[in-house]
Design a protein around this motif. Structure first.
Motif, PDB file in Angstrom:
ATOM      1  N   ARG A  96       0.834  -1.205   0.000  1.00  0.00           N
ATOM      2  CA  ARG A  96       0.000   0.000   0.000  1.00  0.00           C
ATOM      3  C   ARG A  96       0.870   1.257   0.000  1.00  0.00           C
ATOM      4  O   ARG A  96       0.601   2.207  -0.732  1.00  0.00           O
ATOM      5  CB  ARG A  96      -0.927  -0.004   1.214  1.00  0.00           C
ATOM      6  CG  ARG A  96      -1.954   1.114   1.207  1.00  0.00           C
ATOM      7  CD  ARG A  96      -2.928   0.997   2.357  1.00  0.00           C
ATOM      8  NE  ARG A  96      -2.303   1.186   3.645  1.00  0.00           N
ATOM      9  CZ  ARG A  96      -1.980   2.368   4.165  1.00  0.00           C
ATOM     10  NH1 ARG A  96      -2.237   3.470   3.492  1.00  0.00           N
ATOM     11  NH2 ARG A  96      -1.428   2.468   5.346  1.00  0.00           N
ATOM     12  N   LEU A  97       1.948   1.251   0.805  1.00  0.00           N
ATOM     13  CA  LEU A  97       2.837   2.409   0.851  1.00  0.00           C
ATOM     14  C   LEU A  97       3.532   2.630  -0.492  1.00  0.00           C
ATOM     15  O   LEU A  97       3.749   3.765  -0.907  1.00  0.00           O
ATOM     16  CB  LEU A  97       3.875   2.238   1.971  1.00  0.00           C
ATOM     17  CG  LEU A  97       3.343   2.368   3.388  1.00  0.00           C
ATOM     18  CD1 LEU A  97       4.403   1.964   4.397  1.00  0.00           C
ATOM     19  CD2 LEU A  97       2.830   3.764   3.670  1.00  0.00           C
ATOM     20  N   ASN A  98       3.880   1.538  -1.172  1.00  0.00           N
ATOM     21  CA  ASN A  98       4.509   1.651  -2.490  1.00  0.00           C
ATOM     22  C   ASN A  98       3.571   2.274  -3.515  1.00  0.00           C
ATOM     23  O   ASN A  98       4.024   2.942  -4.441  1.00  0.00           O
ATOM     24  CB  ASN A  98       4.960   0.270  -2.990  1.00  0.00           C
ATOM     25  CG  ASN A  98       6.403   0.002  -2.658  1.00  0.00           C
ATOM     26  OD1 ASN A  98       7.212   0.899  -2.574  1.00  0.00           O
ATOM     27  ND2 ASN A  98       6.713  -1.267  -2.473  1.00  0.00           N
ATOM     28  N   ASN A  99       2.277   2.030  -3.358  1.00  0.00           N
ATOM     29  CA  ASN A  99       1.297   2.523  -4.328  1.00  0.00           C
ATOM     30  C   ASN A  99       0.848   3.950  -4.061  1.00  0.00           C
ATOM     31  O   ASN A  99       0.231   4.563  -4.928  1.00  0.00           O
ATOM     32  CB  ASN A  99       0.084   1.592  -4.380  1.00  0.00           C
ATOM     33  CG  ASN A  99       0.441   0.250  -4.970  1.00  0.00           C
ATOM     34  OD1 ASN A  99       1.368   0.132  -5.765  1.00  0.00           O
ATOM     35  ND2 ASN A  99      -0.284  -0.779  -4.574  1.00  0.00           N
ATOM     36  N   LEU A 100       1.141   4.472  -2.878  1.00  0.00           N
ATOM     37  CA  LEU A 100       0.755   5.843  -2.546  1.00  0.00           C
ATOM     38  C   LEU A 100       1.741   6.834  -3.160  1.00  0.00           C
ATOM     39  O   LEU A 100       2.899   6.493  -3.407  1.00  0.00           O
ATOM     40  CB  LEU A 100       0.747   6.037  -1.022  1.00  0.00           C
ATOM     41  CG  LEU A 100      -0.365   5.373  -0.228  1.00  0.00           C
ATOM     42  CD1 LEU A 100      -0.130   5.567   1.258  1.00  0.00           C
ATOM     43  CD2 LEU A 100      -1.714   5.946  -0.616  1.00  0.00           C
ATOM     44  N   PRO A 101       1.307   8.074  -3.387  1.00  0.00           N
ATOM     45  CA  PRO A 101       2.264   9.113  -3.778  1.00  0.00           C
ATOM     46  C   PRO A 101       3.319   9.284  -2.682  1.00  0.00           C
ATOM     47  O   PRO A 101       3.057   9.015  -1.505  1.00  0.00           O
ATOM     48  CB  PRO A 101       1.408  10.369  -3.910  1.00  0.00           C
ATOM     49  CG  PRO A 101       0.017   9.879  -4.081  1.00  0.00           C
ATOM     50  CD  PRO A 101      -0.065   8.564  -3.370  1.00  0.00           C
ATOM     51  N   GLN A 102       4.505   9.724  -3.056  1.00  0.00           N
ATOM     52  CA  GLN A 102       5.654   9.768  -2.146  1.00  0.00           C
ATOM     53  C   GLN A 102       5.353  10.474  -0.822  1.00  0.00           C
ATOM     54  O   GLN A 102       5.604   9.916   0.255  1.00  0.00           O
ATOM     55  CB  GLN A 102       6.835  10.445  -2.830  1.00  0.00           C
ATOM     56  CG  GLN A 102       8.036  10.593  -1.917  1.00  0.00           C
ATOM     57  CD  GLN A 102       9.130  11.441  -2.526  1.00  0.00           C
ATOM     58  OE1 GLN A 102       9.017  11.894  -3.656  1.00  0.00           O
ATOM     59  NE2 GLN A 102      10.182  11.652  -1.774  1.00  0.00           N
ATOM     60  N   ALA A 105       2.802   8.672   1.372  1.00  0.00           N
ATOM     61  CA  ALA A 105       3.394   7.479   1.977  1.00  0.00           C
ATOM     62  C   ALA A 105       4.287   7.875   3.155  1.00  0.00           C
ATOM     63  O   ALA A 105       4.261   7.239   4.213  1.00  0.00           O
ATOM     64  CB  ALA A 105       4.187   6.693   0.942  1.00  0.00           C
ATOM     65  N   GLN A 106       5.071   8.936   2.974  1.00  0.00           N
ATOM     66  CA  GLN A 106       5.934   9.395   4.066  1.00  0.00           C
ATOM     67  C   GLN A 106       5.098   9.861   5.254  1.00  0.00           C
ATOM     68  O   GLN A 106       5.459   9.613   6.409  1.00  0.00           O
ATOM     69  CB  GLN A 106       6.850  10.520   3.577  1.00  0.00           C
ATOM     70  CG  GLN A 106       7.916  10.040   2.624  1.00  0.00           C
ATOM     71  CD  GLN A 106       8.757  11.162   2.073  1.00  0.00           C
ATOM     72  OE1 GLN A 106       8.483  12.342   2.285  1.00  0.00           O
ATOM     73  NE2 GLN A 106       9.788  10.792   1.333  1.00  0.00           N
ATOM     74  N   TYR A 107       3.986  10.520   4.977  1.00  0.00           N
ATOM     75  CA  TYR A 107       3.077  10.956   6.031  1.00  0.00           C
ATOM     76  C   TYR A 107       2.533   9.745   6.800  1.00  0.00           C
ATOM     77  O   TYR A 107       2.519   9.738   8.034  1.00  0.00           O
ATOM     78  CB  TYR A 107       1.935  11.768   5.409  1.00  0.00           C
ATOM     79  CG  TYR A 107       0.831  12.115   6.373  1.00  0.00           C
ATOM     80  CD1 TYR A 107       0.992  13.138   7.291  1.00  0.00           C
ATOM     81  CD2 TYR A 107      -0.369  11.416   6.359  1.00  0.00           C
ATOM     82  CE1 TYR A 107      -0.024  13.464   8.181  1.00  0.00           C
ATOM     83  CE2 TYR A 107      -1.389  11.734   7.238  1.00  0.00           C
ATOM     84  CZ  TYR A 107      -1.211  12.749   8.144  1.00  0.00           C
ATOM     85  OH  TYR A 107      -2.205  13.053   9.027  1.00  0.00           O
TER      86      TYR A 107
END
Length: 120
Positions: A96-102, A105-107
């Motif tokens: 899921r984190l890989n698929n989120l915008p950068q 995902a960091q948030y």
């Protein structure tokens, strides 16, 4: 050549410099030529044994959280693969984190690690 003693030094410092240790493991793995059947450099025997050695010196959970806090999801996956973590727990989260915008995902990572000041 002196990878394990350097990892020991990083892991046993007060506070432990696990981010530096994981960066060293990743850089060492990337400097080696990839074997023909290996998808990721972190799946090499040397990288796996270095992560296992580091995990012997530090807590797996702390090591995984450090890798996650570096926003390096491949490294976090390699650490989790060598731990007692359930793949059903970490694989969907990392995917899921890989698929989120950068930045999103960091948030999410910063919230998970209770780094609220960095999340803002």
């Amino acid at each position: 050549q002196f990878l394990l003693p350097i990892l020991s030094t990083f892991a046993k410092q007060e506070p432990p410099k696990l981010e530096d240790a994981l960066t060293l493991v990743k850089n060492d793995a990337m400097n080696k030529p990839p074997s023909s059947g290996t998808r990721s450099v972190l799946l090499s025997d040397k990288a796996q044994s270095s992560i296992q050695y580091l995990a012997f010196l530090a807590d797996y959970k702390l090591l995984f959280d450090t890798a996650l806090g570096m926003y390096d999801y491949e490294l976090a996956k390699a650490v989790a693969r060598n731990s007692q973590m359930d793949p059903k727990q970490y694989l969907p989260m990392l995917k899921r984190l890989n698929n989120l915008p950068q930045f999103e995902a960091q948030y999410e990572v910063d919230l998970r690690l209770n780094r609220y000041d960095k999340a803002l």
